[in-house]
Design an enzyme around this catalytic site. Structure first.
Site, PDB file in Angstrom:
ATOM      1  N   SER A   1      22.303  18.193  16.176  1.00 58.34           N
ATOM      2  CA  SER A   1      22.658  16.862  16.410  1.00 58.34           C
ATOM      3  C   SER A   1      21.814  16.289  17.587  1.00 58.34           C
ATOM      4  O   SER A   1      21.650  16.820  18.759  1.00 58.34           O
ATOM      5  CB  SER A   1      24.166  17.084  17.265  1.00 58.34           C
ATOM      6  OG  SER A   1      24.313  15.890  17.778  1.00 58.34           O
TER       7      SER A   1
ATOM      8  N   HIS B   1      21.344  15.847  12.525  1.00 61.14           N
ATOM      9  CA  HIS B   1      22.722  15.229  12.574  1.00 61.14           C
ATOM     10  C   HIS B   1      22.727  14.099  13.513  1.00 61.14           C
ATOM     11  O   HIS B   1      22.506  14.218  14.407  1.00 61.14           O
ATOM     12  CB  HIS B   1      23.766  16.281  13.014  1.00 61.14           C
ATOM     13  CG  HIS B   1      25.053  15.873  13.053  1.00 61.14           C
ATOM     14  ND1 HIS B   1      26.210  15.928  11.967  1.00 61.14           N
ATOM     15  CD2 HIS B   1      25.989  15.686  14.056  1.00 61.14           C
ATOM     16  CE1 HIS B   1      27.306  15.448  12.681  1.00 61.14           C
ATOM     17  NE2 HIS B   1      27.226  15.314  13.838  1.00 61.14           N
TER      18      HIS B   1
ATOM     19  N   ASP C   1      24.658  11.200  15.092  1.00 59.85           N
ATOM     20  CA  ASP C   1      26.278  10.720  15.701  1.00 59.85           C
ATOM     21  C   ASP C   1      26.387   9.257  16.044  1.00 59.85           C
ATOM     22  O   ASP C   1      25.667   8.780  16.960  1.00 59.85           O
ATOM     23  CB  ASP C   1      26.719  11.425  16.843  1.00 59.85           C
ATOM     24  CG  ASP C   1      27.178  12.962  16.718  1.00 59.85           C
ATOM     25  OD1 ASP C   1      27.820  13.188  15.693  1.00 59.85           O
ATOM     26  OD2 ASP C   1      26.579  13.897  17.487  1.00 59.85           O
TER      27      ASP C   1
ATOM     28  N   MET D   1      28.645   6.280  17.325  1.00 61.95           N
ATOM     29  CA  MET D   1      29.768   6.181  18.032  1.00 61.95           C
ATOM     30  C   MET D   1      29.848   4.606  18.405  1.00 61.95           C
ATOM     31  O   MET D   1      28.942   4.022  18.889  1.00 61.95           O
ATOM     32  CB  MET D   1      29.730   6.933  19.093  1.00 61.95           C
ATOM     33  CG  MET D   1      29.498   8.318  19.214  1.00 61.95           C
ATOM     34  SD  MET D   1      29.961   9.413  20.528  1.00 61.95           S
ATOM     35  CE  MET D   1      29.405  10.940  20.064  1.00 61.95           C
TER      36      MET D   1
ATOM     37  N   HIS E   1      26.801  10.953  10.909  1.00 59.02           N
ATOM     38  CA  HIS E   1      28.423  11.158  11.194  1.00 59.02           C
ATOM     39  C   HIS E   1      28.956   9.982  11.846  1.00 59.02           C
ATOM     40  O   HIS E   1      28.718   9.630  13.055  1.00 59.02           O
ATOM     41  CB  HIS E   1      28.434  12.489  12.323  1.00 59.02           C
ATOM     42  CG  HIS E   1      29.821  12.757  12.846  1.00 59.02           C
ATOM     43  ND1 HIS E   1      30.158  13.619  13.990  1.00 59.02           N
ATOM     44  CD2 HIS E   1      30.931  12.336  12.236  1.00 59.02           C
ATOM     45  CE1 HIS E   1      31.446  13.787  14.061  1.00 59.02           C
ATOM     46  NE2 HIS E   1      31.926  12.951  13.233  1.00 59.02           N
TER      47      HIS E   1
ATOM     48  N   MET F   1      31.509   7.937  13.713  1.00 62.51           N
ATOM     49  CA  MET F   1      32.787   7.976  14.589  1.00 62.51           C
ATOM     50  C   MET F   1      33.022   6.609  15.012  1.00 62.51           C
ATOM     51  O   MET F   1      32.751   5.977  16.250  1.00 62.51           O
ATOM     52  CB  MET F   1      32.536   8.868  15.874  1.00 62.51           C
ATOM     53  CG  MET F   1      32.544  10.526  15.499  1.00 62.51           C
ATOM     54  SD  MET F   1      32.075  11.386  16.729  1.00 62.51           S
ATOM     55  CE  MET F   1      30.106  11.058  16.306  1.00 62.51           C
TER      56      MET F   1
ATOM     57  N   MET G   1      36.157  18.710  12.804  1.00 63.57           N
ATOM     58  CA  MET G   1      35.669  18.717  14.326  1.00 63.57           C
ATOM     59  C   MET G   1      36.208  19.839  14.938  1.00 63.57           C
ATOM     60  O   MET G   1      37.292  20.165  14.974  1.00 63.57           O
ATOM     61  CB  MET G   1      36.316  17.272  14.844  1.00 63.57           C
ATOM     62  CG  MET G   1      35.606  16.211  14.686  1.00 63.57           C
ATOM     63  SD  MET G   1      33.762  15.987  14.962  1.00 63.57           S
ATOM     64  CE  MET G   1      33.623  16.139  16.539  1.00 63.57           C
TER      65      MET G   1
ATOM     66  N   ASP H   1      31.389  21.007  13.731  1.00 60.33           N
ATOM     67  CA  ASP H   1      30.771  20.235  14.530  1.00 60.33           C
ATOM     68  C   ASP H   1      31.556  20.310  15.984  1.00 60.33           C
ATOM     69  O   ASP H   1      32.703  19.696  16.168  1.00 60.33           O
ATOM     70  CB  ASP H   1      30.809  18.750  13.985  1.00 60.33           C
ATOM     71  CG  ASP H   1      29.914  17.841  14.969  1.00 60.33           C
ATOM     72  OD1 ASP H   1      29.404  18.387  15.964  1.00 60.33           O
ATOM     73  OD2 ASP H   1      29.674  16.352  14.734  1.00 60.33           O
TER      74      ASP H   1
HETATM   75  C1  DX5 Z   1      30.706  14.874  19.185  1.00 60.19           C
HETATM   76  C2  DX5 Z   1      29.495  14.960  18.183  1.00 60.19           C
HETATM   77  C3  DX5 Z   1      28.687  16.139  17.876  1.00 60.19           C
HETATM   78  C4  DX5 Z   1      28.071  16.623  19.309  1.00 60.19           C
HETATM   79  C5  DX5 Z   1      28.018  18.113  19.549  1.00 60.19           C
HETATM   80  O1  DX5 Z   1      31.407  13.918  19.092  1.00 60.19           O
HETATM   81  O2  DX5 Z   1      30.278  14.650  16.741  1.00 60.19           O
HETATM   82  O3  DX5 Z   1      27.955  16.272  16.736  1.00 60.19           O
HETATM   83  O4  DX5 Z   1      26.686  16.081  19.353  1.00 60.19           O
HETATM   84  O5  DX5 Z   1      27.417  18.307  20.481  1.00 60.19           O
HETATM   85  P1  DX5 Z   1      27.594  19.648  21.122  1.00 60.19           P
HETATM   86  O6  DX5 Z   1      27.069  20.909  20.106  1.00 60.19           O
HETATM   87  O7  DX5 Z   1      26.668  19.921  22.293  1.00 60.19           O
HETATM   88  O8  DX5 Z   1      28.906  20.076  21.325  1.00 60.19           O
HETATM   89 ZN    ZN Z   2      28.708  14.921  15.124  1.00 57.52          ZN
END
Ligand code: DX5
Ligand code: ZN
Length: 220
Positions: free
Chosen positions: A8, A31, A33, A35, A64, A66, A135, A173
């Site tokens: 990620s 990956h 993220d 947000m 991904h 969110m 998650m 994840d």
């Molecule tokens: C959290 C994200 C993850 C995050 C994971 O909301 O969806 O993808 O980057 O990070 P680690 O591996 O540090 O938990």
């Molecule tokens: Zn993620």
């Protein structure tokens, strides 16, 4: 069973994303993220960023989302070339219709579930998705600890996927490191997202290899 390791870039250096994408070229997907500061309290990238990352990344992007209202925004990520687009079940108005639209555009469609979101309503709909993301932390931030209570949900999904006879990838994840990747693999996960564990390592490519080996050592 194949496995995939998706670092990620939430844990990468945002001022050097092209360099950091090159450092994870031995991984399967990057990956990304997304947000929106509403569905989760944090704020990261948007579709323009994904479009540009897509152009410089040596590996395909696993987006991904969110975000609120993925029904409206998710197709745009598929249109700029993301290999997979995963949205949260809790945020979507019509998850099946959205997944069909993403597939029509040419992306893999993913359904994400927060730790407290039950999987049961989706077990008969698995064929509508290419991957399900469980998650294993509360979404929003990297560097959190793996929540063991999510393991029964992973096991239930693995059983349902086996029975469905569809090739649905089961992604985890959050909090994935050399120890928790074993636990998740044993529960049935085959696709592993790891942020801080990969980018916090001195040599991300060595860490990718170590995580792969750890997951593979406990496959059955
Ligand atoms: C959290 C994200 C993850 C995050 C994971 O909301 O969806 O993808 O980057 O990070 P680690 O591996 O540090 O938990
Ligand atoms: Zn993620």
């Amino acid at each position: 069973m194949d496995m995939r390791l998706n670092p990620s870039i939430l844990a990468a250096d945002f001022a050097n994303l092209e360099r950091d994408l090159a450092r994870i070229s031995s991984a399967d997907f990057a990956h990304v993220d997304i947000m929106d500061n509403h569905f989760v309290p944090n704020l990261t990238f948007g579709v323009g960023m994904v479009e540009r990352l897509q152009q410089v990344s040596p590996i395909p992007l696993d987006v991904h989302l969110m975000i609120e209202d993925p029904d409206r925004w998710a197709p745009g990520y598929a249109e700029v070339g993301a290999a997979s687009v995963t949205f949260h079940a809790e945020a979507a108005t019509d998850a099946v219709a959205l997944a069909r639209r993403l597939r029509d555009i040419g992306a893999r469609a993913g359904l994400a579930l927060k730790p407290g979101t039950p999987v049961e309503p989706y077990l008969d709909l698995l064929h509508e998705f290419d991957q399900v993301l469980v998650m294993t932390v509360e979404p929003g931030f990297g560097g959190q600890s793996f929540i063991e209570e999510t393991l029964p949900k992973i096991e239930r999904l693995r059983t349902a996927i086996r029975h469905s006879r569809h090739d649905v990838w089961l992604q985890v994840d959050g909090g994935i490191n050399e120890e928790t990747i074993l636990t998740a693999a044993e529960a049935g996960a085959d696709t592993f997202v790891a942020g801080s564990s990969v980018f916090g390592a001195e040599h991300p490519s060595d860490q990718i290899a170590a995580l792969r080996a750890a997951a593979a050592s406990h496959r059955h």
